[in-house]
Design a protein around this motif. Structure first.
Motif, PDB file in Angstrom:
ATOM      1  N   PHE A 292       0.833  -1.207   0.000  1.00 18.84           N
ATOM      2  CA  PHE A 292       0.000   0.000   0.000  1.00 18.84           C
ATOM      3  C   PHE A 292       0.869   1.259   0.000  1.00 18.84           C
ATOM      4  CE2 PHE A 292      -3.572  -2.698   1.690  1.00 18.84           C
ATOM      5  CZ  PHE A 292      -4.422  -2.464   0.617  1.00 18.84           C
ATOM      6  N   GLN A 293       1.973   1.220   0.713  1.00 20.09           N
ATOM      7  CA  GLN A 293       2.869   2.375   0.709  1.00 20.09           C
ATOM      8  C   GLN A 293       3.422   2.637  -0.693  1.00 20.09           C
ATOM      9  OE1 GLN A 293       5.935   1.870   3.719  1.00 20.09           O
ATOM     10  NE2 GLN A 293       4.839   3.293   5.047  1.00 20.09           N
ATOM     11  N   LYS A 294       3.835   1.574  -1.377  1.00 20.25           N
ATOM     12  CA  LYS A 294       4.405   1.747  -2.707  1.00 20.25           C
ATOM     13  C   LYS A 294       3.345   2.155  -3.724  1.00 20.25           C
ATOM     14  CE  LYS A 294       8.579  -0.968  -2.070  1.00 20.25           C
ATOM     15  NZ  LYS A 294       9.408  -2.106  -2.486  1.00 20.25           N
ATOM     16  N   MET A 295       2.123   1.697  -3.520  1.00 19.41           N
ATOM     17  CA  MET A 295       1.030   2.171  -4.363  1.00 19.41           C
ATOM     18  C   MET A 295       0.803   3.663  -4.126  1.00 19.41           C
ATOM     19  SD  MET A 295      -1.659  -0.988  -3.977  1.00 19.41           S
ATOM     20  CE  MET A 295      -3.009  -0.148  -4.811  1.00 19.41           C
TER      21      MET A 295
ATOM     22  N   ASN B 260      -4.181   5.190  -0.477  1.00 18.82           N
ATOM     23  CA  ASN B 260      -3.292   4.052  -0.229  1.00 18.82           C
ATOM     24  C   ASN B 260      -2.438   4.244   1.022  1.00 18.82           C
ATOM     25  OD1 ASN B 260      -3.479   1.963  -2.533  1.00 18.82           O
ATOM     26  ND2 ASN B 260      -3.522   3.925  -3.607  1.00 18.82           N
ATOM     27  N   TYR B 261      -1.996   5.468   1.278  1.00 18.28           N
ATOM     28  CA  TYR B 261      -1.261   5.721   2.525  1.00 18.28           C
ATOM     29  C   TYR B 261      -2.155   5.461   3.737  1.00 18.28           C
ATOM     30  CZ  TYR B 261       2.548   7.951  -0.120  1.00 18.28           C
ATOM     31  OH  TYR B 261       3.607   8.201  -0.962  1.00 18.28           O
TER      32      TYR B 261
ATOM     33  N   ASN C 134       5.162   7.145   6.819  1.00 21.52           N
ATOM     34  CA  ASN C 134       3.795   7.097   6.305  1.00 21.52           C
ATOM     35  C   ASN C 134       2.969   8.278   6.793  1.00 21.52           C
ATOM     36  OD1 ASN C 134       2.242   5.094   4.620  1.00 21.52           O
ATOM     37  ND2 ASN C 134       0.779   5.367   6.293  1.00 21.52           N
ATOM     38  N   LEU C 135       3.181   8.667   8.050  1.00 22.67           N
ATOM     39  CA  LEU C 135       2.466   9.826   8.599  1.00 22.67           C
ATOM     40  C   LEU C 135       2.829  11.092   7.828  1.00 22.67           C
ATOM     41  CD1 LEU C 135       2.939   8.982  12.387  1.00 22.67           C
ATOM     42  CD2 LEU C 135       0.753   9.018  11.166  1.00 22.67           C
ATOM     43  N   LYS C 136       4.117  11.232   7.493  1.00 20.51           N
ATOM     44  CA  LYS C 136       4.553  12.402   6.728  1.00 20.51           C
ATOM     45  C   LYS C 136       3.915  12.418   5.342  1.00 20.51           C
ATOM     46  CE  LYS C 136       9.009  11.847   6.983  1.00 20.51           C
ATOM     47  NZ  LYS C 136      10.435  12.116   6.681  1.00 20.51           N
ATOM     48  N   LYS C 137       3.823  11.263   4.711  1.00 19.31           N
ATOM     49  CA  LYS C 137       3.238  11.194   3.380  1.00 19.31           C
ATOM     50  C   LYS C 137       1.754  11.550   3.403  1.00 19.31           C
ATOM     51  CE  LYS C 137       6.861  10.198   1.017  1.00 19.31           C
ATOM     52  NZ  LYS C 137       7.400  11.206   0.080  1.00 19.31           N
ATOM     53  N   ILE C 138       1.059  11.105   4.430  1.00 22.26           N
ATOM     54  CA  ILE C 138      -0.359  11.468   4.550  1.00 22.26           C
ATOM     55  C   ILE C 138      -0.492  12.975   4.716  1.00 22.26           C
ATOM     56  CG2 ILE C 138      -2.428  11.245   5.990  1.00 22.26           C
ATOM     57  CD1 ILE C 138      -1.517   8.396   6.647  1.00 22.26           C
ATOM     58  N   GLY C 139       0.352  13.542   5.570  1.00 25.09           N
ATOM     59  CA  GLY C 139       0.348  14.987   5.753  1.00 25.09           C
ATOM     60  C   GLY C 139       0.643  15.720   4.454  1.00 25.09           C
ATOM     61  N   TYR C 140       1.607  15.204   3.706  1.00 25.93           N
ATOM     62  CA  TYR C 140       1.989  15.827   2.433  1.00 25.93           C
ATOM     63  C   TYR C 140       0.808  15.829   1.457  1.00 25.93           C
ATOM     64  CZ  TYR C 140       4.443  16.469  -2.026  1.00 25.93           C
ATOM     65  OH  TYR C 140       4.839  16.914  -3.261  1.00 25.93           O
TER      66      TYR C 140
ATOM     67  N   GLU D 184      -5.314  21.782   7.760  1.00 26.98           N
ATOM     68  CA  GLU D 184      -5.681  21.373   9.122  1.00 26.98           C
ATOM     69  C   GLU D 184      -5.445  19.874   9.312  1.00 26.98           C
ATOM     70  OE1 GLU D 184      -7.679  22.919   7.025  1.00 26.98           O
ATOM     71  OE2 GLU D 184      -8.110  24.902   7.872  1.00 26.98           O
ATOM     72  N   LYS D 185      -5.912  19.068   8.322  1.00 25.00           N
ATOM     73  CA  LYS D 185      -5.703  17.621   8.411  1.00 25.00           C
ATOM     74  C   LYS D 185      -4.225  17.280   8.251  1.00 25.00           C
ATOM     75  CE  LYS D 185     -10.276  16.170   6.810  1.00 25.00           C
ATOM     76  NZ  LYS D 185     -11.033  15.400   5.788  1.00 25.00           N
ATOM     77  N   ALA D 186      -3.532  18.007   7.371  1.00 25.45           N
ATOM     78  CA  ALA D 186      -2.100  17.778   7.186  1.00 25.45           C
ATOM     79  C   ALA D 186      -1.359  18.020   8.493  1.00 25.45           C
ATOM     80  CB  ALA D 186      -1.563  18.692   6.084  1.00 25.45           C
ATOM     81  N   LEU D 187      -1.701  19.110   9.182  1.00 25.21           N
ATOM     82  CA  LEU D 187      -1.047  19.444  10.449  1.00 25.21           C
ATOM     83  C   LEU D 187      -1.224  18.334  11.470  1.00 25.21           C
ATOM     84  CD1 LEU D 187       0.445  21.472  12.245  1.00 25.21           C
ATOM     85  CD2 LEU D 187      -1.792  22.489  12.802  1.00 25.21           C
ATOM     86  N   ASP D 188      -2.416  17.759  11.518  1.00 24.11           N
ATOM     87  CA  ASP D 188      -2.695  16.681  12.476  1.00 24.11           C
ATOM     88  C   ASP D 188      -1.722  15.520  12.282  1.00 24.11           C
ATOM     89  OD1 ASP D 188      -4.096  15.207  14.452  1.00 24.11           O
ATOM     90  OD2 ASP D 188      -5.248  14.186  12.881  1.00 24.11           O
ATOM     91  N   TYR D 189      -1.474  15.124  11.038  1.00 24.42           N
ATOM     92  CA  TYR D 189      -0.582  13.985  10.779  1.00 24.42           C
ATOM     93  C   TYR D 189       0.890  14.362  10.939  1.00 24.42           C
ATOM     94  CZ  TYR D 189      -4.270  10.781   9.469  1.00 24.42           C
ATOM     95  OH  TYR D 189      -5.347   9.947   9.517  1.00 24.42           O
TER      96      TYR D 189
END
Length: 729
Positions: free
Chosen positions: A527-530, A546-547, A560-566, A575-580
Motif C-alpha cells: 500500500f505504501q508503494k502504491m 493508499n497511505y 507514512n504519517l509524513k506522506k499522509i500529511g503531504y 488542518e488535516k495535514a497538520l494533524d498527521y
C-alpha cells in the motif's frame, strides 16, 4: 482497408465525406470504432447493433444488411427466451458468437471508412497480390520479401497460407532468418488488424523452441495479447494458447524478460536526452585536450609505444563527472538500454531501408546486401561481419546501418577504423567462441533486446511506422492482462516485475501491478508503494487513499504519517495535514523536515506566529537551511515586522531568485517608505519570462496591504502606470 493500402499513406487527405454530407476525420473513425468495441465487450448489444447500423450507413459502398439482420434476429430470440424463463445450455456460446460477429463487422466498417483517406491506386505495381512461389526451403530473399508484404497486407489469412507457414516452422532446411521475417510480418499485421489464425501461428513458432525464433514469436504474442486483451477473452482458442504457453519451459522467466525490455524501450527517449544534454556537451569540451595529448605523444614515440599514456588518466581525473556519466551509460547498455538510437537514426537513409522487410530482417552473415560490401585492404570484411553478428549490444537494424556506413566511408576513414577495429573484432570473436562473454540464457535474452530495439526503430524512425499506432507509448501497463496473469501465476512473480518498475521510476506500471497484488495479498509495504507511485504521478487523492490503507497495518511509522500529511497539504487541507505532521513529530521529534512541514501548515492556516516558532527552530538547528528563508520573510512581512522581513529578504536575494522574491522585496520596501526602491524591484520582476504586468497587478491587489494608507488601490495603479510608461510595456 488492408495494411497494404496503408503503405501508400505518405500524404493523406484527412477528411472524408459521409452519405449525410458530414466530414469525419481519421480520429472520428477510430473513436467510433473504439467506442463500438467497448459496447460489444461490455455486452451492450442493443446499443452495439444500433451503432453498427449507423456507422455502416455513413460508409459509402458498404452494407452489413444481411449480417446485422442475422445478429439482430438471433439476439431478439435470445432475449425472448430469457424473458420467458426458458433455459438454453448453449446460450453463453451463442452470445459469445454474437459478440465476435459484431466485432468483425466493426473491423470491416473501420477498414472501409479509412480507405477513403488514401489514393485510388493502393498496391505497388511490383508487389504481387499473392506470393508467386510456395514457402519452401528453396525460397530466396526477393521471394521472401514478397511473402513479407503479403502477410503484412492480408487481414485474414487463408487455411492454405496457414498450412504453408505451419509446414515451414519445423522445417530445418527453411532458413531461420526467413522464419524470423515471417514472425515480424505476422506481428506488424496483428498490431494493425486482429486475426486469431495469426496468433495461433505465432504460438507454434514460440513452441518450436528454436533460437532467434521463439524470442521474436514471444514478443509478437506479448504485443498481441496486450493490444487485444479484452477481445481475446471471447475466443476459446485463447485459453488453449495460454494453457500451452504455461506448460512450455521457462515461460515465466522469458515473459518477464520481454516485459522488462519493453519498458526499457519506452525509456529510450530519456536515455537519448541524457546523452544529448550531458554526455555530448562534456565530450565537446574534453576532446580538444585529449587530441592535444595524443598529438604530443605522436611526436615523441619511443619503445614505450605499447604502453598506455598515464597522462590520459590524469586528464580524465580532472573531469570525474564525465567519467561518471560514461559509466552510467555503459551500465544502461549492459542492462539493455538503447544507447545507440540517436547515433544510428541518421543512418537509416540508405537504399537498403527503402524495402520495408529490411527493417525486420535479422543480421546474418550470408545476406547478399552485405556480402557485396567492399571496405578495402585495411578491414578484413569477413571477420568484421562475423564480429558484428556476435555483438550483443547492437540491434540488427543498426548492424546493417553500420556495415552500409563503412562501405560509404572515404578510404582514409576506412583505414583508421580498420587499424583499431580489427583487433577488437578478433578479440570479440574469440570470447564469443569460448562462451565467456555471455552464457546461453543471456544470449537468448539479448535477442529479445535486439528485436524490441528493431521494432522501436521502425515505429520511431520509419515514416510508415510513425503512421501506425505507437506500441511504445508511455501509458503501457501490462498488469491485469491475460498473458501477464498466466506468466505470473505463482507467488512473488508479479511482485518481482512490479518492484523492477518501481525501482526504475515507471510508477504507472508499478501501481497497476501492485494493485493486482493488493487484491490477493494486501500488506503495509504494498500500500505504501502504491501510494508513492500515485504521488509521483501527482494523483494525491489516490496516493492518500493508499497511505491511509497502509496506516491500518501500522499507524505509528513516521514516513507514512509524513506522506499522509503531504497529500493533505497538496489537496489544500492544511488542518488535516497538520494533524498527521504532529503525529509524525511525536514519533520522530528530531526530523527537521517534519518541523518545516508543520511550519508550512501553520503558515497556510495563517497562524503566522506559530509558523515562525517552527521555522526559527529549524534555523537554529540547521543554519544553512535555505528552504525556510522565504517563509520566514513572508511571515514577518504579514505580521508587520518589516525590518525582520527585510533582513531575511536580503538573504533570499543573495541566492537564486524568482520574480515573486523581487515582488516581496518591493512590498517590504514600500512598507519601509522606500517606494522608489520598491518600484525598481517590481521592474526587475517583470524581466522574468513567466512574469508579466497582469501578474504584478494581481500581486499588488492580493499581497500588498497597508492599514495606514486608505488609497492603496489608487497608489497601486499609479505605480503600475509609472512602470508601464518607463518600460514601454
Amino acid at each position: 482497408m488492408t495494411f497494404c493500402q496503408f503503405l501508400k499513406i505518405w500524404s493523406a487527405n484527412w477528411n472524408v465525406t459521409t452519405k449525410k454530407g458530414k466530414n469525419m476525420t481519421k480520429n472520428d473513425i477510430l473513436n467510433n470504432y473504439n467506442h463500438l468495441i467497448s459496447l460489444i465487450i461490455n455486452k451492450k448489444i442493443y446499443q452495439a447493433i444500433s451503432m453498427v447500423k449507423k456507422i455502416a450507413a455513413q460508409t459509402p459502398n458498404y452494407s452489413t444488411d444481411e449480417g446485422i439482420e442475422m445478429v439482430e434476429g438471433t439476439y431478439k430470440l435470445m432475449l425472448k427466451y430469457s424473458i420467458m424463463g426458458l433455459k438454453d445450455p448453449n446460450r453463453d456460446n451463442i452470445f459469445r458468437q454474437l459478440q465476435i460477429s459484431l466485432m468483425m463487422m466493426a473491423d470491416s466498417i473501420k477498414q472501409q471508412q479509412l480507405r477513403k483517406f488514401y489514393p485510388t491506386e493502393l498496391t505497388p505495381s511490383h508487389m504481387p497480390k499473392l506470393p508467386f512461389k510456395q514457402m519452401d526451403k528453396d525460397i530466396d530473399e526477393n521471394t521472401m520479401s514478397d511473402w513479407f508484404y503479403f502477410l503484412v497486407t492480408t487481414d485474414n489469412i487463408s487455411q492454405d497460407v496457414e498450412l504453408q507457414i505451419n509446414n515451414a516452422i519445423n522445417d530445418s532446411k527453411f532458413k531461420w532468418y526467413y522464419k524470423s521475417l515471417i514472425i515480424s510480418a505476422l506481428t506488424i499485421s496483428l498490431i494493425y488488424n486482429f486475426d486469431i489464425k495469426k496468433i495461433n501461428i505465432l504460438t507454434r513458432f514460440y513452441e518450436s523452441g528454436q533460437e532467434q525464433i521463439w524470442q521474436r514469436a514471444l514478443v509478437g504474442l506479448f504485443l498481441t495479447f496486450y493490444i487485444y486483451n479484452t477481445r481475446l477473452k471471447l475466443y476459446p482458442e485463447c485459453k488453449q494458447i495460454i494453457d500451452r504457453l504455461q506448460l512450455s519451459e521457462n515461460f515465466t522467466e522469458r515473459y518477464e524478460a520481454v516485459v522488462i525490455q519493453f519498458i526499457k524501450a519506452i525509456g529510450t527517449e530519456k536515455i537519448t536526452k541524457q546523452i544529448n544534454d550531458e554526455i555530448i556537451p562534456e565530450m565537446t569540451k574534453i576532446v580538444p585536450g585529449i587530441k592535444a595529448k595524443m598529438e604530443s605523444d605522436a611526436r615523441n614515440e619511443d619503445k614505450t609505444f605499447d604502453e598506455e599514456n598515464p597522462d590520459w588518466n590524469d586528464y580524465f581525473k580532472e573531469n570525474p563527472g564525465f567519467l561518471d556519466k560514461l559509466a552510467e551509460i555503459s551500465k544502461l547498455q549492459m542492462e539493455g538500454g538503447d544507447v545507440f538510437i540517436n547515433t544510428f537514426s541518421m543512418l537509416k537513409t540508405f537504399k537498403f531501408f527503402n524495402k520495408l522487410s529490411n527493417w525486420f530482417i535479422p543480421f546474418y552473415t550470408k545476406n547478399p546486401e552485405i556480402k557485396e560490401i567492399s571496405c578495402g585492404e585495411k578491414i578484413n570484411m569477413e571477420n568484421f561481419i562475423k564480429g558484428l553478428y556476435s555483438a550483443p549490444f547492437i540491434c540488427n537494424s543498426d548492424k546493417y546501418s553500420f556495415c552500409l556506413s563503412v562501405n560509404s566511408m572515404p578510404d582514409e576513414q576506412k583505414a583508421t577504423m580498420g587499424k583499431y577495429f580489427n583487433a577488437e573484432i578478433n578479440q570479440m570473436n574469440d570470447i564469443a567462441e569460448d562462451d565467456r562473454l555471455l552464457h546461453q540464457t543471456e544470449i537468448s535474452y539479448k535477442i529479445i533486446t535486439q528485436y524490441i530495439q528493431d521494432l522501436y526503430r521502425f515505429f520511431k524512425i520509419n515514416r510508415l511506422g510513425k503512421e501506425l499506432n505507437d506500441i511504445f507509448e508511455t501509458k503501457f501497463n501490462p498488469a491485469n492482462t491475460l498473458l501477464f496473469n498466466a506468466a505470473t501465476s505463482k507467488d512473488g512473480e508479479k511482485r518481482k516485475i512490479g518492484e523492477f518498475f518501481f525501482a526504475n521510476g515507471y510508477y504507472n506500471q508499478a501501481y497497476g501491478i501492485f494493485e493486482e497484488i493488493s487484491k490477493e495479498n494486501p500488506d503495509f509495504e504494498i500500500f505504501q508503494k502504491m501510494g508513492y507511485s500515485a504521488q509521483k504521478q501527482e494523483n494525491y487523492n489516490l496516493a492518500l487513499k493508499n497511505y491511509l490503507n497502509a496506516q491500518l497495518f501500522n499507524s505509528n511509522q513516521a514516513w507514512n504519517l509524513k506522506k499522509i500529511g503531504y497529500c493533505y497539504r497538496k489537496l489544500k487541507q492544511p488542518e488535516k495535514a497538520l494533524d498527521y505532521y504532529l503525529k509524525a513529530e511525536a514519533v520522530d521529534s528530531d526530523n527537521l523536515s517534519v518541523t518545516t512541514a508543520i511550519g508550512r501548515c501553520q503558515l497556510e492556516m495563517e497562524n503566522y506566529e506559530q509558523a515562525l516558532k517552527y521555522y526559527f527552530k529549524v534555523e537554529y538547528l540547521d543554519p544553512g537551511n535555505t528552504k525556510i528563508v522565504r517563509p520566514i520573510a513572508w511571515c514577518n512581512y504579514v505580521l508587520g515586522k518589516y525590518p525582520q522581513a527585510e533582513k531575511y529578504c536580503k538573504k533570499i536575494l543573495e541566492n537564486e531568485i524568482s520574480a515573486e522574491d523581487l515582488v516581496l522585496a518591493g512590498h517590504i520596501k514600500r512598507m519601509l517608505g522606500q517606494t522608489e526602491t520598491a518600484i525598481n524591484y517590481y521592474t526587475k520582476a517583470l524581466k522574468f519570462k513567466e512574469y508579466d504586468i497582469n501578474k504584478l497587478e494581481d500581486a499588488l491587489k492580493t499581497d500588498f496591504k497597508s492599514s495606514e494608507n486608505q488609497n492603496i488601490e489608487e497608489e497601486n495603479n499609479l505605480i503600475l502606470d509609472y512602470i508601464q510608461f518607463n518600460q514601454n510595456i
